[in-house]
Design a protein around this motif. Structure first.
Motif, PDB file in Angstrom:
ATOM      1  N   ILE A  61      47.979  70.927  32.710  1.00 33.43           N
ATOM      2  CA  ILE A  61      48.031  69.918  32.056  1.00 33.43           C
ATOM      3  C   ILE A  61      47.121  69.833  31.030  1.00 33.43           C
ATOM      4  O   ILE A  61      46.015  69.983  31.209  1.00 33.43           O
ATOM      5  CB  ILE A  61      48.073  68.572  32.921  1.00 33.43           C
ATOM      6  CG1 ILE A  61      48.329  67.212  32.174  1.00 33.43           C
ATOM      7  CG2 ILE A  61      46.869  68.698  33.607  1.00 33.43           C
ATOM      8  CD1 ILE A  61      48.444  66.003  33.196  1.00 33.43           C
ATOM      9  N   ASN A  62      47.528  69.372  29.608  1.00 34.29           N
ATOM     10  CA  ASN A  62      46.443  68.896  28.542  1.00 34.29           C
ATOM     11  C   ASN A  62      45.869  67.608  29.026  1.00 34.29           C
ATOM     12  O   ASN A  62      46.569  66.615  28.639  1.00 34.29           O
ATOM     13  CB  ASN A  62      47.258  69.076  27.310  1.00 34.29           C
ATOM     14  CG  ASN A  62      46.273  68.905  26.207  1.00 34.29           C
ATOM     15  OD1 ASN A  62      45.350  68.381  26.399  1.00 34.29           O
ATOM     16  ND2 ASN A  62      46.978  69.386  24.804  1.00 34.29           N
ATOM     17  N   LEU A  63      45.063  67.511  29.044  1.00 36.85           N
ATOM     18  CA  LEU A  63      44.343  66.396  29.337  1.00 36.85           C
ATOM     19  C   LEU A  63      43.627  65.362  28.215  1.00 36.85           C
ATOM     20  O   LEU A  63      43.725  64.253  28.180  1.00 36.85           O
ATOM     21  CB  LEU A  63      43.160  66.274  30.375  1.00 36.85           C
ATOM     22  CG  LEU A  63      43.245  66.781  31.520  1.00 36.85           C
ATOM     23  CD1 LEU A  63      42.010  67.189  32.536  1.00 36.85           C
ATOM     24  CD2 LEU A  63      44.159  65.867  32.625  1.00 36.85           C
ATOM     25  N   TYR A  64      43.503  66.211  27.258  1.00 35.86           N
ATOM     26  CA  TYR A  64      42.726  65.837  25.948  1.00 35.86           C
ATOM     27  C   TYR A  64      43.694  65.032  25.173  1.00 35.86           C
ATOM     28  O   TYR A  64      43.407  63.769  24.560  1.00 35.86           O
ATOM     29  CB  TYR A  64      42.199  66.871  25.354  1.00 35.86           C
ATOM     30  CG  TYR A  64      41.198  67.787  26.234  1.00 35.86           C
ATOM     31  CD1 TYR A  64      39.734  66.983  26.279  1.00 35.86           C
ATOM     32  CD2 TYR A  64      41.416  68.703  26.503  1.00 35.86           C
ATOM     33  CE1 TYR A  64      38.813  67.572  26.943  1.00 35.86           C
ATOM     34  CE2 TYR A  64      40.301  69.448  27.349  1.00 35.86           C
ATOM     35  CZ  TYR A  64      39.322  68.896  27.653  1.00 35.86           C
ATOM     36  OH  TYR A  64      38.250  69.562  28.276  1.00 35.86           O
ATOM     37  N   VAL A  65      44.625  65.397  24.840  1.00 38.27           N
ATOM     38  CA  VAL A  65      45.722  64.617  23.828  1.00 38.27           C
ATOM     39  C   VAL A  65      46.145  63.332  24.410  1.00 38.27           C
ATOM     40  O   VAL A  65      45.959  62.356  23.695  1.00 38.27           O
ATOM     41  CB  VAL A  65      46.983  65.675  23.483  1.00 38.27           C
ATOM     42  CG1 VAL A  65      47.743  64.808  22.604  1.00 38.27           C
ATOM     43  CG2 VAL A  65      46.355  66.779  22.707  1.00 38.27           C
ATOM     44  N   PRO A  66      46.889  63.346  25.736  1.00 37.12           N
ATOM     45  CA  PRO A  66      47.164  61.823  26.163  1.00 37.12           C
ATOM     46  C   PRO A  66      46.104  61.078  26.299  1.00 37.12           C
ATOM     47  O   PRO A  66      46.025  60.056  26.430  1.00 37.12           O
ATOM     48  CB  PRO A  66      47.813  62.268  27.484  1.00 37.12           C
ATOM     49  CG  PRO A  66      47.554  63.861  27.862  1.00 37.12           C
ATOM     50  CD  PRO A  66      46.984  64.429  26.805  1.00 37.12           C
ATOM     51  N   GLY A  67      45.105  61.539  26.953  1.00 34.85           N
ATOM     52  CA  GLY A  67      43.625  60.936  27.185  1.00 34.85           C
ATOM     53  C   GLY A  67      43.091  60.412  25.850  1.00 34.85           C
ATOM     54  O   GLY A  67      43.038  58.998  25.769  1.00 34.85           O
ATOM     55  N   GLY A  68      43.051  61.111  24.849  1.00 35.89           N
ATOM     56  CA  GLY A  68      42.709  60.555  23.571  1.00 35.89           C
ATOM     57  C   GLY A  68      43.784  59.433  22.897  1.00 35.89           C
ATOM     58  O   GLY A  68      43.259  58.646  22.309  1.00 35.89           O
ATOM     59  N   ALA A  69      44.993  59.769  23.088  1.00 34.09           N
ATOM     60  CA  ALA A  69      45.965  58.571  22.787  1.00 34.09           C
ATOM     61  C   ALA A  69      45.848  57.311  23.294  1.00 34.09           C
ATOM     62  O   ALA A  69      45.993  56.394  22.927  1.00 34.09           O
ATOM     63  CB  ALA A  69      47.504  59.113  23.131  1.00 34.09           C
ATOM     64  N   ILE A  70      45.599  57.484  24.888  1.00 35.96           N
ATOM     65  CA  ILE A  70      45.024  56.175  25.677  1.00 35.96           C
ATOM     66  C   ILE A  70      44.086  55.455  24.943  1.00 35.96           C
ATOM     67  O   ILE A  70      44.099  54.346  24.752  1.00 35.96           O
ATOM     68  CB  ILE A  70      45.157  56.536  27.001  1.00 35.96           C
ATOM     69  CG1 ILE A  70      46.430  56.912  27.711  1.00 35.96           C
ATOM     70  CG2 ILE A  70      44.658  55.388  27.627  1.00 35.96           C
ATOM     71  CD1 ILE A  70      46.218  57.531  28.996  1.00 35.96           C
TER      72      ILE A  70
END
Length: 537
Positions: A61-70
């Motif tokens: 899972i890519n944690l950075y893109v969704p985490g950054g979006a949140i």
């Protein structure tokens, strides 16, 4: 609804500010919905990956893109909310200025008899609650409704992209019904009730003000308790009607929220069918239902706003009725004024509504530069006659007069500085002019000893001054005015005989070349006159 058109035209004279304010509200809403949707997608994706790893299946899972979006949407929602509140409240204050200026302009053109029909308490209601109902029309009603429709459309587009057109159309239909229930449905169910409530609140507000103003008289008559009990019954009736309206609003709010939840359930059900055939992934399946639940925040603002629309329309009707500029501005016919005449009254009838006439067949001609004194005892109609000359009291007959300035029997000072009160008479007057006129009315020494001198604060209605001082400030303001016709009603109220004589003598030079009509109860209370008329009554 046509009653709102003049005020909507006024509101939409600032299209740039309204557009920017709407964009800020939209950005706030989209950030909130996106935060919910991305968070749901991220949580679901994380859970699925965790289950796969627990089952021994390789997954990542890519944690950075969704985490950054949140984080982005969380911060942007806060920032846009702050900017929207500051900017739109500033816009509302500007709209309030526009509405009040337009209101006073229209009132100045309205019939004088119409203006006189309303009590002070009713005018207070017009200038506060009725204006307030209009100045928030954009922020409370127009913008949220337009943005709710736009956000609904965007969510339907999102459904068509993530799922399929059939799901998008059915979701859109459910949301459309929810929108109609939260807006048109509420308005139709509450418009008559809200209009009646608005009228009753105005009547109750007026009655409370009159109760306070007449408390001494009610006490003397022994009717304070009975009148207070009557006010309580009226207040109970108002609150009962409000409770009925709130109940209807609550049911419509519940109905719209139920439909939004049903649209989310339907989206979840339709998405699960697509998930089974591999058309969508598990995280995408959750994204749309959560986005639909986020719309509830948008729809929650609408029922209460549309419940007040009936009252807003009633307020607009009252203001339009009281500001009619097409009504004849006087019951008095104008006549051509000869060049050497300052005031001409022919066959004038003066009366207050509901009472017998004070004067009938009254005729008067005042030559330019003449100083006329009018004497009469209390109740003889002096002030009513002065109001007629100043065109503040409607009358029948023919009347013409030059530009005039009027000192009313009641001393009126504003809660402001001495300078501000004096400049109302002549806005371009210099400090030298102000001190000269204060010297004439024997107030120069009084204010020269004050620390702030011309900038001395006079207090509410001039309550920092004695009655005689306040009267002299009002007289000084009138004497500063360059109008060729001066009307003075009891100009020396509150002054002793010696002070009155000194000021009257100084006024002779200042009023040279002007026409003066002064009214008093006796000849000793008049400034210098060329002739005197005695009123019998």
């Amino acid at each position: 609804m046509r009653d709102l058109k003049p005020w909507l035209d006024l509101i939409f004279k600032r299209p740039g500010r309204l557009m920017v304010g709407g964009v800020l509200i939209l950005a706030t809403l989209i950030s909130g919905i996106a935060l919910l949707a991305v968070s749901g997608w991220f949580i679901t994706e994380t859970a699925l990956v965790g289950l796969l790893l627990a089952a021994g299946v390789a997954a990542s899972i890519n944690l950075y893109v969704p985490g950054g979006a949140i984080r982005f949407f969380a911060v942007s929602r806060t920032v846009f909310r702050y900017l929207e509140r500051v900017y739109n409240h500033d816009t509302v204050l500007r709209l309030l200025t526009d509405i009040r200026v337009a209101l006073f302009q229209r009132l100045s053109l309205a019939s004088r008899s119409l203006r006189g029909e309303l009590s002070g308490a009713q005018w207070l209601s017009r200038l506060t609650s009725d204006v307030d109902a209009l100045d928030t029309l954009y922020l409370r009603l127009i913008a949220p409704t337009a943005l709710a429709a736009l956000v609904t459309f965007l969510v339907v587009v999102l459904a068509s992209v993530l799922f399929d057109m059939r799901t998008a159309l059915l979701v859109g239909l459910i949301l459309l019904v929810a929108l109609v229930i939260a807006t048109v449905g509420v308005y139709l169910r509450t418009r008559h009730l809200a209009a009646r409530q608005s009228d009753r609140q105005e009547a109750l507000r007026t009655a409370v003000i009159e109760h306070i103003e007449g408390f001494a008289e009610l006490t003397a008559a022994g009717r304070t308790g009975k009148h207070a009990a009557w006010l309580m019954r009226q207040a109970h009736q108002v609150t009962s009607e409000q409770a009925k309206a709130d109940t209807r609003v609550g049911w419509h709010l519940a109905g719209s929220h139920l439909l939004i939840n049903l649209s989310a359930v339907f989206a979840l059900w339709a998405g699960f069918a697509l998930f089974q055939v591999g058309a969508v992934s598990g995280p995408v399946l959750v994204l749309l239902p959560i986005a639909l639940l986020g719309i509830a925040e948008v729809y929650a603002m609408l029922p209460d706003a549309f419940a007040k629309l009936g009252a807003t329309v009633a307020s607009a009707q009252r203001l339009n009725r009281d500001c009619r500029a097409n009504v004849a501005t006087a019951d008095v016919s104008t006549v051509d004024l000869p060049a050497d005449t300052a005031l001409l009254a022919e066959n004038i009838t003066v009366k207050h509504a509901g009472y017998a006439p004070l004067f009938t067949h009254f005729n008067l001609e005042v030559q330019a530069g003449e100083r006329l004194g009018i004497i009469g005892h209390s109740g003889s109609g002096k002030s009513s006659l002065a109001d007629t000359f100043a065109e503040l009291l409607p009358a029948q007959g023919k009347l013409a007069c030059r530009d005039r300035v009027y000192l009313t029997q009641k001393t009126v000072l504003f809660e402001d500085t001495l300078r501000a009160n004096l400049l109302l008479g002549s806005p371009n007057a210099s400090d030298t002019d102000l001190w000269r006129i204060l010297e004439l009315v024997e107030l120069a020494q009084r204010f020269a000893s004050e620390p702030d001198q011309l900038d001395t604060w006079l207090g509410s209605a001039g309550n920092r001054l004695s009655g005689g001082e306040a009267r002299r400030v009002a007289l000084a303001r009138v004497l500063l005015n360059p109008a060729p016709l001066v009307i003075l009603d009891e100009p020396f109220t509150g002054l002793d005989a010696e002070t009155r004589a000194r000021i009257s003598k100084r006024m002779d030079g200042l009023l040279e070349g002007k026409t003066v009509v002064s009214l008093a109860h006796g000849p000793d209370a008049l400034p210098g006159t060329d002739r005197v008329i005695y009123l019998r009554g």
